[in-house]
Design a protein around this motif. Structure first.
Motif, PDB file in Angstrom:
ATOM      1  N   VAL A 202       0.852  -1.080  -0.292  1.00  6.72           N
ATOM      2  CA  VAL A 202       0.109   0.177   0.050  1.00  6.72           C
ATOM      3  C   VAL A 202       0.865   1.178   0.266  1.00  6.72           C
ATOM      4  O   VAL A 202       1.983   1.258   0.615  1.00  6.72           O
ATOM      5  CB  VAL A 202      -1.008   0.082   1.303  1.00  6.72           C
ATOM      6  CG1 VAL A 202      -2.060   1.505   1.181  1.00  6.72           C
ATOM      7  CG2 VAL A 202      -1.693  -1.057   1.005  1.00  6.72           C
ATOM      8  N   SER A 203       0.632   2.159  -0.703  1.00  6.74           N
ATOM      9  CA  SER A 203       1.399   3.446  -1.072  1.00  6.74           C
ATOM     10  C   SER A 203       0.545   4.387   0.179  1.00  6.74           C
ATOM     11  O   SER A 203      -0.655   4.544  -0.198  1.00  6.74           O
ATOM     12  CB  SER A 203       1.051   4.113  -2.325  1.00  6.74           C
ATOM     13  OG  SER A 203       1.897   3.253  -3.079  1.00  6.74           O
ATOM     14  N   LEU A 204       1.280   4.876   1.139  1.00  4.86           N
ATOM     15  CA  LEU A 204       0.744   5.687   2.115  1.00  4.86           C
ATOM     16  C   LEU A 204       0.872   7.187   1.817  1.00  4.86           C
ATOM     17  O   LEU A 204       1.720   7.599   0.989  1.00  4.86           O
ATOM     18  CB  LEU A 204       1.310   5.392   3.373  1.00  4.86           C
ATOM     19  CG  LEU A 204       0.913   4.050   3.843  1.00  4.86           C
ATOM     20  CD1 LEU A 204       1.885   3.848   5.259  1.00  4.86           C
ATOM     21  CD2 LEU A 204      -0.475   3.727   4.394  1.00  4.86           C
ATOM     22  N   PRO A 205       0.105   8.065   2.416  1.00  2.00           N
ATOM     23  CA  PRO A 205       0.376   9.510   2.175  1.00  2.00           C
ATOM     24  C   PRO A 205       1.544   9.894   2.688  1.00  2.00           C
ATOM     25  O   PRO A 205       2.376   9.229   3.456  1.00  2.00           O
ATOM     26  CB  PRO A 205      -0.884  10.152   3.093  1.00  2.00           C
ATOM     27  CG  PRO A 205      -1.746   9.325   3.544  1.00  2.00           C
ATOM     28  CD  PRO A 205      -1.041   7.870   3.152  1.00  2.00           C
ATOM     29  N   VAL A 206       2.249  11.011   2.210  1.00  2.43           N
ATOM     30  CA  VAL A 206       3.604  11.499   2.371  1.00  2.43           C
ATOM     31  C   VAL A 206       3.856  11.497   4.114  1.00  2.43           C
ATOM     32  O   VAL A 206       3.220  12.205   4.612  1.00  2.43           O
ATOM     33  CB  VAL A 206       3.864  12.594   1.797  1.00  2.43           C
ATOM     34  CG1 VAL A 206       5.430  13.066   2.170  1.00  2.43           C
ATOM     35  CG2 VAL A 206       3.659  12.292   0.290  1.00  2.43           C
TER      36      VAL A 206
ATOM     37  N   PHE B 257      -6.966   6.893   3.392  1.00  2.00           N
ATOM     38  CA  PHE B 257      -6.127   7.294   4.551  1.00  2.00           C
ATOM     39  C   PHE B 257      -6.468   8.811   4.761  1.00  2.00           C
ATOM     40  O   PHE B 257      -6.423   9.533   3.822  1.00  2.00           O
ATOM     41  CB  PHE B 257      -4.638   6.813   4.480  1.00  2.00           C
ATOM     42  CG  PHE B 257      -4.216   5.431   4.708  1.00  2.00           C
ATOM     43  CD1 PHE B 257      -4.108   4.952   5.848  1.00  2.00           C
ATOM     44  CD2 PHE B 257      -4.267   4.606   3.532  1.00  2.00           C
ATOM     45  CE1 PHE B 257      -3.705   3.521   5.758  1.00  2.00           C
ATOM     46  CE2 PHE B 257      -3.925   3.312   3.678  1.00  2.00           C
ATOM     47  CZ  PHE B 257      -3.779   2.771   4.696  1.00  2.00           C
ATOM     48  N   GLY B 258      -6.570   9.068   6.095  1.00  2.00           N
ATOM     49  CA  GLY B 258      -6.404  10.569   6.425  1.00  2.00           C
ATOM     50  C   GLY B 258      -5.199  10.957   6.479  1.00  2.00           C
ATOM     51  O   GLY B 258      -4.154  10.439   6.312  1.00  2.00           O
ATOM     52  N   ALA B 259      -5.039  12.270   6.831  1.00  2.00           N
ATOM     53  CA  ALA B 259      -3.696  13.039   7.150  1.00  2.00           C
ATOM     54  C   ALA B 259      -2.908  12.553   8.161  1.00  2.00           C
ATOM     55  O   ALA B 259      -3.573  12.174   9.214  1.00  2.00           O
ATOM     56  CB  ALA B 259      -4.056  14.606   6.856  1.00  2.00           C
ATOM     57  N   PRO B 260      -1.650  12.395   8.098  1.00  2.00           N
ATOM     58  CA  PRO B 260      -0.731  12.005   9.397  1.00  2.00           C
ATOM     59  C   PRO B 260      -1.208  12.808  10.594  1.00  2.00           C
ATOM     60  O   PRO B 260      -1.068  14.141  10.288  1.00  2.00           O
ATOM     61  CB  PRO B 260       0.597  12.226   8.812  1.00  2.00           C
ATOM     62  CG  PRO B 260       0.453  12.010   7.275  1.00  2.00           C
ATOM     63  CD  PRO B 260      -0.828  12.594   6.829  1.00  2.00           C
TER      64      PRO B 260
END
Length: 596
Positions: free
Chosen positions: A346-350, A389-392
């Motif tokens: 899975v590619s996650l947010p930065v 996904f939400g923001a970190p």
């Protein structure tokens, strides 16, 4: 558990468990809604025998019968021979009019036409048993036939046939095998199993190649033909015997020669029932059922041999998510895909450069979290709603998460950890997510939402705890002085605001229904539960028993042990699905779903 309450994904269900926890030695029936089984209640006490009946919904059992209750022979739904001495006749249990002489097997074609084998062979004419001459010396292990004038009996190394008038030996079997069972599908289609698998075509016996060496029973309905071994369930497909690990689930073994399967029954509608016995890794014996639709390994697989690109480490964690998929966190990488694979990274947010993934958590398929650790020693988390996904979001500075985050709604969440150099076992700190960021709360909290919270309060100097509820910004004590015989309590668990439980390590349980606390079960003497505990809802908790080294569901004061899971497994999951990763058995992964 209810019959439809829990099942392995490949279809195996443990049907209506009862206090019958010994060796199940015989099983038979007339349909999937009329199944009998029998055996001993205690492996160390062979005289403690039992009988059980399953009507498709519930089980009734008679314990401590005092006489052998196997083998079972079903004449009709209203006449069943339960061992050599007992009969079920028109709704009542009675002593049989004349005890069957053989202890190995029974076979009836009618109320006045039955066969018993063991040290010899005997025939029942409705009033008495008559010894058979001309069939040779015993012991005999099995009897079957296509009708009254076509009866086959198996000796330890030979098979003889009755034509209604005389006995005659069949052609010799190749290799001098030891025969355990014989099954007659037609005069030119007979199967024998034991130290091999053999087929008779009306003229000669031929040995059929099979993946394992020893077999106990063979069963068939129509074109479907099964073979049962101690550690395997095989099926004849395209002329070959197929044995899959997923079919061996009730036998508590990788498909092979060793396990705890004892006997089997194949219902006319295709349901397969298997009786299991007592073993070191199977503290609960009993009957298992596989639905008729679970026909082959290819369409029912749930047991994965984790090798190659799908190999997992011993520290992998798994959670069910939407669409029947699984999220897997292993060695800092996150994967998604069907249980049986393939899994895609899975590619996650930065995230910040050098951040590493450490935990995967979540109580339901749409409320999942991934915890990360940055190079500046700050921790944070990402919320996953099953789609995106939400923001970190970073935890407060200095906060180190011990347990992974969780949530019951997208707008809030909670996490237990500590602030400082090392964990505090006395008062873990709570972090609360308000939909945007994390802030510190009070110790030992269960966060249902940013404004809806519970916490445990341990009374200083005493083995007592109380539960407090946050109401209009004030903590209000609700359940004072909980102790009894408990030495400690687990953290509060929940599936939502109206379903919260407090579980003691000796099995006592209090449940919040949204309005009040009610005790649902008392502490159990001799029970010591251990983490992980996964709350399934409705007062059911998936736990591990520390002293008994067993895994299962604690419900209504009873530990319903799961005989299909080896105790030495790594458990993870959420309320939709439980995952058992077993490194001791060649990296098996089992998955179990619940629908109560």
């Amino acid at each position: 558990m209810p019959a439809a309450g829990a099942h392995w994904r490949n279809g195996w269900e443990q049907i209506s468990p009862t206090p019958f926890r010994g060796d199940v030695l015989s099983i038979a029936g007339t349909s999937a809604h009329d199944v009998w089984w029998s055996g001993t209640t205690d492996p160390a006490s062979p005289s403690m025998t039992a009988i059980a009946h399953y009507d498709g919904t519930r089980t009734t059992a008679l314990m401590g019968v005092g006489v052998p209750t196997w083998p079972i022979a079903v004449v009709s739904p209203t006449e069943v021979w339960l061992g050599p001495h007992l009969r079920w006749m028109s709704g009542a249990l009675e002593r049989s009019p004349s005890s069957a002489p053989g202890a190995a097997a029974l076979r009836f074609f009618a109320s006045n036409d039955g066969w018993s084998v063991g040290a010899g062979v005997w025939h029942w004419d409705g009033s008495q048993w008559t010894a058979q001459n001309g069939v040779g010396l015993g012991p005999f292990t099995a009897v079957d036939g296509s009708g009254p004038t076509d009866v086959w009996v198996a000796g330890s190394d030979r098979i003889s046939r009755w034509n209604g008038t005389t006995w005659s030996p069949t052609p010799p079997l190749p290799g001098g095998p030891q025969i355990r069972d014989v099954h007659v599908r037609a005069a030119n289609d007979v199967w024998a199993v034991g130290s091999g698998l053999f087929h008779y075509d009306g003229a000669t016996w031929q040995e059929v190649a099979s993946p394992i060496e020893t077999w106990k029973r063979t069963l068939s309905r129509g074109a479907r033909l099964y073979f049962l071994g101690s550690g395997a369930v095989g099926q004849l497909e395209a002329g070959a015997v197929q044995v899959g690990d997923e079919n061996a689930a009730p036998c508590a073994a990788i498909a092979g020669n060793f396990g705890v399967c004892r006997d089997g029954y194949l219902a006319p509608t295709g349901e397969l029932f298997v009786a299991t016995g007592w073993g070191r890794d199977t503290p609960v014996a009993g009957p298992w059922r596989r639905p008729a639709g679970a026909a082959t390994s290819e369409t029912t697989t749930s047991l994965l041999s984790l090798v190659g690109p799908q190999a997992l480490s011993a520290h992998a964690t798994l959670r069910a998510t939407t669409g029947g998929d699984v999220l897997v966190l292993d060695e800092g990488k996150l994967y998604r895909g069907p249980t049986a694979g393939p899994w895609t990274e899975v590619s996650l947010p930065v995230l910040a450069p050098g951040a590493t993934l450490e935990k995967l958590s979540g109580l339901s398929a749409r409320e999942l979290w991934v915890t990360f650790h940055q190079q500046d020693d700050r921790y944070g988390a990402l919320h996953f709603d099953g789609t995106r996904f939400g923001a970190p979001a970073l935890f407060p500075e200095g906060f180190v998460p011990e347990d992974a985050p969780y949530s019951f709604e997208g707008g809030g969440g909670g996490c237990t950890g500590y602030v400082g150099e090392r964990p505090s076992s006395e008062a873990p700190q709570t972090a609360i997510f308000d939909g945007t960021g994390w802030t510190l709360g009070t110790p030992d909290e269960l966060v249902l939402s940013p404004t809806e919270r519970f916490r445990l309060v341990r009374i200083s100097g005493e083995r007592l705890v109380a539960v407090e509820h946050l109401q209009q910004g004030q903590w209000v004590r609700q359940v004072p002085s909980l102790s009894g015989s408990e030495s400690t309590f687990f953290p509060l668990m929940a599936t939502g605001p109206a379903d919260v439980v407090l579980l003691g390590n000796r099995g006592s349980m209090w449940r919040w229904d949204g309005a009040q606390w009610v005790i649902t079960q008392a502490a159990q003497e001799g029970t010591t539960l251990a983490l992980p505990a996964i709350y399934l809802g409705a007062g059911r908790v998936w736990v591990k028993n520390r002293e008994g080294s067993t895994i299962g569901v604690l419900e209504k004061g009873c530990m319903q042990t799961d005989a299909s899971v080896h105790w030495d497994t790594t458990i993870s999951g959420n309320r939709e699905r439980i995952f058992a990763l077993d490194a001791q058995r060649l990296w098996q992964l089992r998955t179990r779903t619940f629908s109560f």
